[in-house]
Design a protein around this motif. Sequence first.
Motif, mmCIF file in Angstrom:
data_model
loop_
_atom_site.group_PDB
_atom_site.id
_atom_site.type_symbol
_atom_site.label_atom_id
_atom_site.label_comp_id
_atom_site.label_asym_id
_atom_site.label_seq_id
_atom_site.Cartn_x
_atom_site.Cartn_y
_atom_site.Cartn_z
ATOM 1 N N ILE A 19 35.634 -46.796 -38.787
ATOM 2 C CA ILE A 19 36.951 -47.574 -39.275
ATOM 3 C C ILE A 19 37.578 -46.460 -40.118
ATOM 4 O O ILE A 19 37.207 -46.247 -41.287
ATOM 5 C CB ILE A 19 36.651 -48.718 -39.912
ATOM 6 N N GLY A 20 38.718 -45.734 -39.743
ATOM 7 C CA GLY A 20 39.492 -44.937 -40.559
ATOM 8 C C GLY A 20 40.480 -45.454 -41.371
ATOM 9 O O GLY A 20 41.589 -46.231 -40.587
ATOM 10 N N LEU A 21 40.743 -45.210 -42.613
ATOM 11 C CA LEU A 21 41.880 -45.808 -43.244
ATOM 12 C C LEU A 21 42.749 -44.283 -43.708
ATOM 13 O O LEU A 21 42.333 -43.447 -44.343
ATOM 14 C CB LEU A 21 41.434 -46.139 -44.750
ATOM 15 N N GLN B 287 50.086 -43.172 -42.906
ATOM 16 C CA GLN B 287 49.731 -43.797 -44.238
ATOM 17 C C GLN B 287 49.499 -45.487 -44.350
ATOM 18 O O GLN B 287 50.708 -46.080 -43.822
ATOM 19 C CB GLN B 287 50.558 -43.050 -45.292
ATOM 20 N N GLY B 288 48.646 -45.870 -44.827
ATOM 21 C CA GLY B 288 48.400 -47.443 -45.005
ATOM 22 C C GLY B 288 47.851 -48.093 -43.656
ATOM 23 O O GLY B 288 47.812 -49.144 -43.722
ATOM 24 N N GLN B 289 47.628 -47.392 -42.441
ATOM 25 C CA GLN B 289 47.395 -47.842 -41.308
ATOM 26 C C GLN B 289 45.713 -47.529 -41.211
ATOM 27 O O GLN B 289 45.249 -46.579 -41.729
ATOM 28 C CB GLN B 289 47.976 -47.320 -40.071
ATOM 29 N N MET B 290 45.149 -48.327 -40.288
ATOM 30 C CA MET B 290 43.628 -48.272 -39.930
ATOM 31 C C MET B 290 43.384 -47.929 -38.592
ATOM 32 O O MET B 290 44.350 -48.546 -37.754
ATOM 33 C CB MET B 290 43.015 -49.404 -40.458
ATOM 34 N N GLY C 214 27.887 -45.383 -43.259
ATOM 35 C CA GLY C 214 28.007 -43.836 -43.918
ATOM 36 C C GLY C 214 29.689 -43.842 -44.395
ATOM 37 O O GLY C 214 30.503 -44.560 -43.802
ATOM 38 N N LEU C 215 29.966 -42.922 -45.104
ATOM 39 C CA LEU C 215 31.198 -43.066 -45.963
ATOM 40 C C LEU C 215 31.458 -41.491 -45.628
ATOM 41 O O LEU C 215 30.866 -40.544 -45.632
ATOM 42 C CB LEU C 215 31.297 -43.325 -47.193
ATOM 43 N N ILE C 216 32.856 -41.268 -45.348
ATOM 44 C CA ILE C 216 33.660 -39.940 -45.035
ATOM 45 C C ILE C 216 34.785 -40.151 -45.786
ATOM 46 O O ILE C 216 35.849 -41.061 -45.724
ATOM 47 C CB ILE C 216 33.958 -39.721 -43.725
ATOM 48 N N ASP C 217 35.267 -38.937 -46.617
ATOM 49 C CA ASP C 217 36.343 -39.062 -47.322
ATOM 50 C C ASP C 217 36.946 -37.251 -46.697
ATOM 51 O O ASP C 217 36.246 -36.414 -47.191
ATOM 52 C CB ASP C 217 36.045 -39.105 -48.879
ATOM 53 N N ALA C 218 38.042 -37.354 -46.186
ATOM 54 C CA ALA C 218 38.396 -36.068 -45.543
ATOM 55 C C ALA C 218 39.859 -35.734 -45.545
ATOM 56 O O ALA C 218 40.455 -36.700 -45.871
ATOM 57 C CB ALA C 218 38.089 -35.925 -44.250
ATOM 58 N N ASN C 219 40.116 -34.719 -45.726
ATOM 59 C CA ASN C 219 41.547 -33.919 -45.777
ATOM 60 C C ASN C 219 41.615 -32.938 -44.733
ATOM 61 O O ASN C 219 40.959 -31.729 -44.943
ATOM 62 C CB ASN C 219 41.935 -33.359 -47.221
ATOM 63 N N LYS D 62 45.135 -37.127 -44.897
ATOM 64 C CA LYS D 62 43.893 -37.698 -45.521
ATOM 65 C C LYS D 62 43.352 -38.833 -45.003
ATOM 66 O O LYS D 62 44.263 -39.965 -44.753
ATOM 67 C CB LYS D 62 44.114 -37.879 -46.993
ATOM 68 N N VAL D 63 42.016 -39.161 -44.705
ATOM 69 C CA VAL D 63 41.521 -40.205 -44.487
ATOM 70 C C VAL D 63 40.238 -40.700 -44.931
ATOM 71 O O VAL D 63 39.343 -39.878 -45.419
ATOM 72 C CB VAL D 63 41.290 -40.303 -42.655
ATOM 73 N N LYS D 64 39.732 -41.971 -45.199
ATOM 74 C CA LYS D 64 38.602 -42.251 -45.627
ATOM 75 C C LYS D 64 37.923 -43.252 -44.422
ATOM 76 O O LYS D 64 38.750 -44.005 -43.865
ATOM 77 C CB LYS D 64 38.745 -43.361 -46.909
ATOM 78 N N VAL D 65 36.807 -42.881 -44.021
ATOM 79 C CA VAL D 65 36.329 -43.455 -42.951
ATOM 80 C C VAL D 65 34.880 -44.173 -43.036
ATOM 81 O O VAL D 65 33.951 -43.810 -43.910
ATOM 82 C CB VAL D 65 35.722 -42.333 -41.888
#
Length: 264
Positions: free
Chosen positions: A36-38, A57-60, A15-20, A80-83
């Motif tokens: 796993i969150g970016l 920013q730039g960490q996981m 599954g993908l999450i794109d969140a602000n 903001k994070v992409k998961v």
Amino acid sequence: MDKVQYQTVPNQEIGLIDANYQTFAFQRHYHLDFHIGLITQGEQKFHYQGESHHAGQGQMVLMPPDEMHDGQSKLDSGYKVKVFSLDPLWLSDLSDLKRSSDVIGFNQLVIDDSHVFNTLSQLHQSLTNTNLSQLAQDCLPYEGFSQLFERYGAKEQRSIVPLGNQSVATLKEYLMANLDQPVKLEQLSELCQLSPTQFQRHFKAKIGLTPYAWLSRLRMEQGMKLLKAGVKGTEVAHQVGFYDQAHFSKAFKAVYGVSPSQIN
């Protein structure tokens, strides 16, 4: 303004999450999947295993399944994070574990590695490309996660958390099979051969939540899985123990920040 997009891909184990997130804060909770969150902008703070952590920013952030944690923005401007939400069995199979008693783990909770970050960020974006062939969709995750496994992966023994004469894992299996039923405290305590008072005390000490709060989260997590699989909201509500879709939708939005109809 909070904005969250949940996306599904042909591989239902991903599954993908794109969140602000700006004002939305996650209360203490757990996931059935590996997250796993970016962090692509801003900074997130969270509590995990009694300690405070933060990722910028730039960490996981690599959050294992069934682990209690919370989460919110550290800055007023939000983050903001992409998961990636990954089925634990699928992830262990992808990492080529040899024994069923082994699970994949990682030797760091927060990782600062620009090369791996960029690789996974590209993978996240690629998996949303509807023009990709099925073979590419199948192969890209293996290629994308291989560097993460090689640098930070660790083989671990599947943990067993005892609860009376049973385990928390056994209790979860029982509840998963009965999410649509009005589960009673006496049922759970008898399953573990504990008195209701003993059960509640031992459960809270080991898990950090009351049995009711834990079951409520389990229903939400299963509800999310069913929605991602394309099950209609009304049917999902009934399958996870709600009398109607309205009550399910209200509870779901309070947990995830979006309504069930926004899961696609």
